[in-house]
Design an enzyme around this catalytic site. Structure first.
Site, PDB file in Angstrom:
ATOM      1  N   PHE A  12      72.659  -1.854  -1.135  1.00 36.05           N
ATOM      2  CA  PHE A  12      71.927  -1.009  -2.089  1.00 36.05           C
ATOM      3  C   PHE A  12      71.001  -1.873  -2.967  1.00 36.05           C
ATOM      4  O   PHE A  12      69.760  -1.749  -2.905  1.00 36.05           O
ATOM      5  CB  PHE A  12      72.960  -0.226  -2.906  1.00 36.05           C
ATOM      6  CG  PHE A  12      72.455   0.380  -4.179  1.00 36.05           C
ATOM      7  CD1 PHE A  12      71.280   1.125  -4.202  1.00 36.05           C
ATOM      8  CD2 PHE A  12      73.174   0.218  -5.364  1.00 36.05           C
ATOM      9  CE1 PHE A  12      70.828   1.693  -5.388  1.00 36.05           C
ATOM     10  CE2 PHE A  12      72.726   0.793  -6.547  1.00 36.05           C
ATOM     11  CZ  PHE A  12      71.550   1.516  -6.561  1.00 36.05           C
ATOM     12  N   LYS A  92      86.786 -13.703  -0.536  1.00 40.65           N
ATOM     13  CA  LYS A  92      86.108 -14.817   0.145  1.00 40.65           C
ATOM     14  C   LYS A  92      84.620 -14.870  -0.161  1.00 40.65           C
ATOM     15  O   LYS A  92      84.051 -15.940  -0.363  1.00 40.65           O
ATOM     16  CB  LYS A  92      86.336 -14.721   1.662  1.00 40.65           C
ATOM     17  CG  LYS A  92      87.733 -15.203   2.056  1.00 40.65           C
ATOM     18  CD  LYS A  92      88.062 -14.915   3.503  1.00 40.65           C
ATOM     19  CE  LYS A  92      87.371 -15.870   4.435  1.00 40.65           C
ATOM     20  NZ  LYS A  92      87.790 -15.636   5.846  1.00 40.65           N
ATOM     21  N   GLY A 103      76.058 -24.886  -2.487  1.00 45.34           N
ATOM     22  CA  GLY A 103      75.793 -26.099  -1.700  1.00 45.34           C
ATOM     23  C   GLY A 103      74.421 -26.044  -1.052  1.00 45.34           C
ATOM     24  O   GLY A 103      73.675 -27.037  -1.051  1.00 45.34           O
ATOM     25  N   LYS A 106      71.784 -26.629  -3.678  1.00 47.66           N
ATOM     26  CA  LYS A 106      71.721 -28.058  -4.040  1.00 47.66           C
ATOM     27  C   LYS A 106      70.947 -28.841  -2.985  1.00 47.66           C
ATOM     28  O   LYS A 106      70.074 -29.647  -3.305  1.00 47.66           O
ATOM     29  CB  LYS A 106      73.157 -28.575  -4.169  1.00 47.66           C
ATOM     30  CG  LYS A 106      73.292 -29.983  -4.676  1.00 47.66           C
ATOM     31  CD  LYS A 106      74.734 -30.184  -5.150  1.00 47.66           C
ATOM     32  CE  LYS A 106      75.176 -31.615  -4.989  1.00 47.66           C
ATOM     33  NZ  LYS A 106      75.747 -31.901  -3.669  1.00 47.66           N
ATOM     34  N   TYR A 146      88.233  -8.218  -6.754  1.00 48.46           N
ATOM     35  CA  TYR A 146      86.799  -8.230  -7.085  1.00 48.46           C
ATOM     36  C   TYR A 146      86.567  -8.959  -8.404  1.00 48.46           C
ATOM     37  O   TYR A 146      85.752  -9.883  -8.490  1.00 48.46           O
ATOM     38  CB  TYR A 146      86.299  -6.795  -7.180  1.00 48.46           C
ATOM     39  CG  TYR A 146      84.817  -6.638  -7.405  1.00 48.46           C
ATOM     40  CD1 TYR A 146      83.895  -7.017  -6.430  1.00 48.46           C
ATOM     41  CD2 TYR A 146      84.331  -6.077  -8.590  1.00 48.46           C
ATOM     42  CE1 TYR A 146      82.529  -6.844  -6.637  1.00 48.46           C
ATOM     43  CE2 TYR A 146      82.967  -5.898  -8.787  1.00 48.46           C
ATOM     44  CZ  TYR A 146      82.075  -6.277  -7.811  1.00 48.46           C
ATOM     45  OH  TYR A 146      80.732  -6.102  -8.014  1.00 48.46           O
ATOM     46  N   LYS A 150      84.666 -12.568  -8.894  1.00 48.42           N
ATOM     47  CA  LYS A 150      83.436 -12.674  -9.680  1.00 48.42           C
ATOM     48  C   LYS A 150      83.617 -13.638 -10.856  1.00 48.42           C
ATOM     49  O   LYS A 150      82.681 -14.335 -11.239  1.00 48.42           O
ATOM     50  CB  LYS A 150      83.009 -11.291 -10.178  1.00 48.42           C
ATOM     51  CG  LYS A 150      82.534 -10.355  -9.059  1.00 48.42           C
ATOM     52  CD  LYS A 150      81.232 -10.834  -8.440  1.00 48.42           C
ATOM     53  CE  LYS A 150      80.654  -9.835  -7.456  1.00 48.42           C
ATOM     54  NZ  LYS A 150      79.380 -10.284  -6.871  1.00 48.42           N
ATOM     55  N   ARG A 187      81.918   5.670  -4.926  1.00 50.66           N
ATOM     56  CA  ARG A 187      81.573   5.585  -6.336  1.00 50.66           C
ATOM     57  C   ARG A 187      81.173   6.949  -6.860  1.00 50.66           C
ATOM     58  O   ARG A 187      80.847   7.869  -6.113  1.00 50.66           O
ATOM     59  CB  ARG A 187      80.498   4.530  -6.561  1.00 50.66           C
ATOM     60  CG  ARG A 187      81.175   3.183  -6.689  1.00 50.66           C
ATOM     61  CD  ARG A 187      80.227   2.094  -7.009  1.00 50.66           C
ATOM     62  NE  ARG A 187      79.447   1.738  -5.846  1.00 50.66           N
ATOM     63  CZ  ARG A 187      78.704   0.652  -5.800  1.00 50.66           C
ATOM     64  NH1 ARG A 187      78.628  -0.154  -6.830  1.00 50.66           N
ATOM     65  NH2 ARG A 187      78.031   0.369  -4.713  1.00 50.66           N
TER      66      ARG A 187
END
Ligand code: UDP
Length: 314
Positions: A12, A92, A103, A106, A146, A150, A187
């Site tokens: 979305f 994950k 990474g 960087k 979740y 986060k 939702r």
């Protein structure tokens, strides 16, 4: 031409961000594993030479050939029923996925913006929520996968900023709505629109006295764009501070859709459902000169046009 990698590009918000960066003259590399994203959201971009797409899970090593100026990490299941169904993937993508993208940033010397969330505040004891509030999160509740992913994401992003001097940005996104939300994502807005269109009961959880503050997606995208180009590396709330109870929200949808068969039904309140939520957007106003432009009436009208085309009537 600047090059930007957008993860979750078929989702979305990711698809609206892809549109925005194309419009602003960027080369966009979209990435998505399509577990909750939908290629229909970005189908119109495939014909453009400024757009490329990689079907990839960012929790695994991420390789992108060529230079990158910016990375926007928006891949994640994001609705409560999705992260109940996919708890491990949710953990994950927020942790391993973020590590991989940091990474990559960087190694490419790219600036990275990560999508955080009002869920870092949990069921907040401070109202409205400002960026200094540390939150009230249950790590082992159904939302923990979740919320904690986060929160880890923010921690590792700050560590890359502080330890490696990486250019990082963190947006804390509050409830956002608009075209391309998944009809069945569970939702509140897709649920209410599809139930009203089908003439079913609008499922209000609990007594509906819990509040949310809904931001139209175009406003969110503008705020994210401004944050990326700003020089501010601390978290910034982006959302619309106009707060409403879920019960009143159901009434607004009933009035807009105006289907005589639609009505309200009450269901159990999910575990750890935050009782109230409203962003304090003082920082976004001061630092980004950003405020939301769409009021709910206009945003809902635009969103309704979309749901009319995608909800199958039975
Ligand atoms: N909600 C509801 N009916 C539904 C879906 C959600 O009453 O069919 C409520 C939910 O309990 C929550 C609010 O609406 O209080 C917003 O839920 P959503 O899943 O959209 O997002 P959240 O802000 O909880 O992550």
């Amino acid at each position: 031409m600047k090059r930007v990698l957008i993860t979750g590009a078929a989702g979305f918000i990711g698809s609206h961000l892809s549109d925005k960066f194309i419009k602003e003259g960027y080369h966009v590399i979209g990435m998505d594993n399509l577990i909750t994203g939908n290629l229909a959201n970005i189908e119109h971009l495939f014909k453009l030479k400024e757009f490329e797409f990689y079907h990839h899970d960012v929790s695994k090593f991420v390789h992108v050939p060529g230079d990158l100026d910016y990375i926007l990490h928006f891949a994640s299941p994001a609705s409560p029923i999705d992260y109940l169904k996919m708890p491990i993937q949710t953990l994950k993508v927020g942790s391993l996925g973020t590590h991989n993208l940091l990474g990559l940033a960087k190694s490419k010397n790219a600036r990275i913006l990560i999508a955080s969330t009002s869920e870092v505040y949990g069921d907040p004891l401070v109202h409205p929520q400002n960026e200094e509030y540390w939150g009230n999160v249950n790590p082992i509740g159904p939302r923990g996968v979740y919320d904690e992913a986060k929160r880890f994401q923010e921690a590792i992003t700050m560590a890359y900023h502080n330890f490696h001097g990486l250019e990082t940005r963190i947006v804390r996104i509050f409830n956002t709505y608009g075209p391309r939300m998944r009809v069945e994502d569970g939702r509140v807005l897709p649920a209410f629109f599809s139930q009203a269109l089908r003439g079913e009961g609008l499922t209000v959880f609990g007594d509906g006295s819990q509040t949310r503050s809904f931001c139209y997606v175009d406003d969110l995208v503008e705020g994210i764009y401004k944050l990326l180009l700003s020089d501010y590396h601390m978290p910034v709330n982006i959302g619309n501070p106009v707060e409403i109870t879920i019960r009143m929200f159901a009434d607004e949808i009933l009035e807009l859709v105006d289907n005589p068969k639609a009505h309200i039904v009450f269901k159990d309140l999910p575990v750890d459902d935050p009782k109230q939520r409203q962003p304090d957007i003082t920082k976004a106003k001061q630092i980004l000169d950003w405020t939301p432009k769409f009021d709910r009436a206009e945003g809902l009208r635009l969103t309704y046009e979309y749901f009319k085309t995608v909800v199958e009537r039975r």
